[in-house]
Design a protein around this motif. Structure first.
Motif, PDB file in Angstrom:
ATOM      1  N   CYS A   1       0.817  -1.219   0.000  1.00  0.00           N
ATOM      2  CA  CYS A   1       0.000   0.000   0.000  1.00  0.00           C
ATOM      3  C   CYS A   1       0.850   1.267   0.000  1.00  0.00           C
ATOM      4  N   PHE A   2       0.345   2.277  -0.666  1.00  0.00           N
ATOM      5  CA  PHE A   2       0.881   3.630  -0.581  1.00  0.00           C
ATOM      6  C   PHE A   2      -0.170   4.449   0.155  1.00  0.00           C
ATOM      7  N   ILE A   3       0.156   4.866   1.375  1.00  0.00           N
ATOM      8  CA  ILE A   3      -0.785   5.603   2.225  1.00  0.00           C
ATOM      9  C   ILE A   3      -0.275   7.022   2.400  1.00  0.00           C
ATOM     10  N   TYR A   4      -1.095   7.989   2.047  1.00  0.00           N
ATOM     11  CA  TYR A   4      -0.636   9.378   2.105  1.00  0.00           C
ATOM     12  C   TYR A   4      -1.783  10.348   2.381  1.00  0.00           C
ATOM     13  N   GLY A   5      -1.428  11.525   2.757  1.00  0.00           N
ATOM     14  CA  GLY A   5      -2.375  12.607   2.953  1.00  0.00           C
ATOM     15  C   GLY A   5      -1.638  13.932   2.777  1.00  0.00           C
ATOM     16  N   PRO A   6      -2.248  14.937   2.175  1.00  0.00           N
ATOM     17  CA  PRO A   6      -3.640  14.975   1.712  1.00  0.00           C
ATOM     18  C   PRO A   6      -3.859  14.140   0.448  1.00  0.00           C
ATOM     19  N   SER A   7      -5.123  13.901   0.142  1.00  0.00           N
ATOM     20  CA  SER A   7      -5.471  13.123  -1.037  1.00  0.00           C
ATOM     21  C   SER A   7      -5.212  13.914  -2.316  1.00  0.00           C
ATOM     22  N   LEU A   8      -5.151  13.181  -3.440  1.00  0.00           N
ATOM     23  CA  LEU A   8      -4.867  13.779  -4.748  1.00  0.00           C
ATOM     24  C   LEU A   8      -5.927  13.305  -5.742  1.00  0.00           C
ATOM     25  N   SER A   9      -7.112  13.862  -5.640  1.00  0.00           N
ATOM     26  CA  SER A   9      -8.245  13.366  -6.433  1.00  0.00           C
ATOM     27  C   SER A   9      -7.983  13.430  -7.932  1.00  0.00           C
TER      28      SER A   9
END
Length: 311
Positions: free
Chosen positions: A275-283
């Motif tokens: 998994c690649f888990i990140y924030g903020p999202s990149l819609s």
């Protein structure tokens, strides 16, 4: 006798004097806020002969290149600490070294004079800071410096380091189920999350600029780091890679394509079910990923996105 310690003190004094001053604001008299401080000006005039001998000596004992490298590293560190969105690659480092090589050579010539006038010093450093202006625009574009034209003092855009518990909660990570090994992109100079994970028995590593010390923390930018295929169980990036990606997406002269390519390199570096888990999202890119035939699933929460490699 003028020593390396004296020279380093001059550099530190100068960097401290110009900290948080704009390279792009111009006073009514045409001058910039940045410049040579008075203490260094006096030293240059009073100890000109000693400084000349010191620079000449560094060229003979092969410390000249090391001094140039150190000056550039200090400048880049100061610039990126004042604005986290500034980025400099290896070619930029070379260009900056050339600028400071020119400055030192001109100081070497200037200090050969029997008497140095203020105008000589002003002309030398005015020319130097104009070259630094050009360097910043060539390396980072025009848009990022628009605000710098408004005031003589800049507002720092710093990168905060959050405590690991907060990051884990915000990114909705279950450390008891996390797939190893883990890579934290933009882990911060302290690598707090990486250290926390390792303390809990999880194989974790981090990359960021200006890192020192631990062998599991890699002193590289996310563009310099080589993302190998099928390597990582989990890649994490809190308020780092995606933050910068968004910044370049919104900038008219942003390097959007470069970030999109790097984004895909990160995804390709995941192991199956990784998994690649990140924030903020990149819609804007997550929507494209959902509609594509790429082997990834996309889950989006309030403050996080989780991209999973499904095969």
């Amino acid at each position: 006798m003028f020593t390396l310690t004296d020279f380093n003190e001059l550099i530190e004094n100068q960097l401290f004097y110009n900290r948080n001053k704009s390279f792009f604001y111009t006073f009514s008299n045409g001058k910039l806020p940045i410049g040579l401080n008075e203490e260094n000006r006096k030293t240059l005039k009073i100890k000109s002969n000693e400084i000349n001998k010191f620079i000449g000596k560094t060229k003979v004992n092969f410390t000249y290149e090391k001094i140039l490298k150190k000056i550039c590293e200090k400048n880049i560190k100061l610039l990126t600490e004042s604005n986290q969105y500034l980025y400099f690659d290896k070619e930029d480092y070379k260009n900056l070294q050339t600028i400071y090589d020119t400055l030192l050579e001109k100081i070497y010539i200037l200090t050969q004079k029997t008497k140095i006038f203020d105008k000589d010093i002003d002309d030398l450093f005015d020319s130097h800071y104009k070259k630094l202006q050009e360097f910043l625009i060539q390396s980072n574009g025009v848009e990022i410096f628009k605000k710098y034209e408004e005031k003589p003092e800049i507002f720092p855009v710093k990168c905060a380091e959050y405590n690991p518990e907060f990051q884990i909660k915000l990114l909705n990570i279950d450390i008891f189920k996390i797939k190893e090994p883990v890579l934290d992109i933009g882990c911060g100079v302290e690598g707090n999350l990486v250290k926390f994970l390792r303390e809990n028995g999880i194989e974790a590593y981090g990359i960021d600029r200006n890192l020192k010390g631990e062998s599991y923390l890699f002193n590289k930018s996310w563009f310099e780091y080589k993302f190998k295929m099928n390597t990582w169980g989990t890649v994490i990036s809190h308020m780092a890679f995606s933050n910068h990606f968004m910044h370049h997406h919104l900038r008219r002269d942003g390097d959007f394509k470069k970030y999109a390519q790097q984004y895909m390199k990160v995804l390709n570096s995941l192991k199956p079910e990784g998994c690649f888990i990140y924030g903020p999202s990149l819609s804007f890119i997550e929507d494209v990923l959902v509609m594509s035939n790429q082997p990834y699933s996309v889950d989006v929460g309030e403050h996080w996105t989780k991209i999973t490699k499904v095969q």
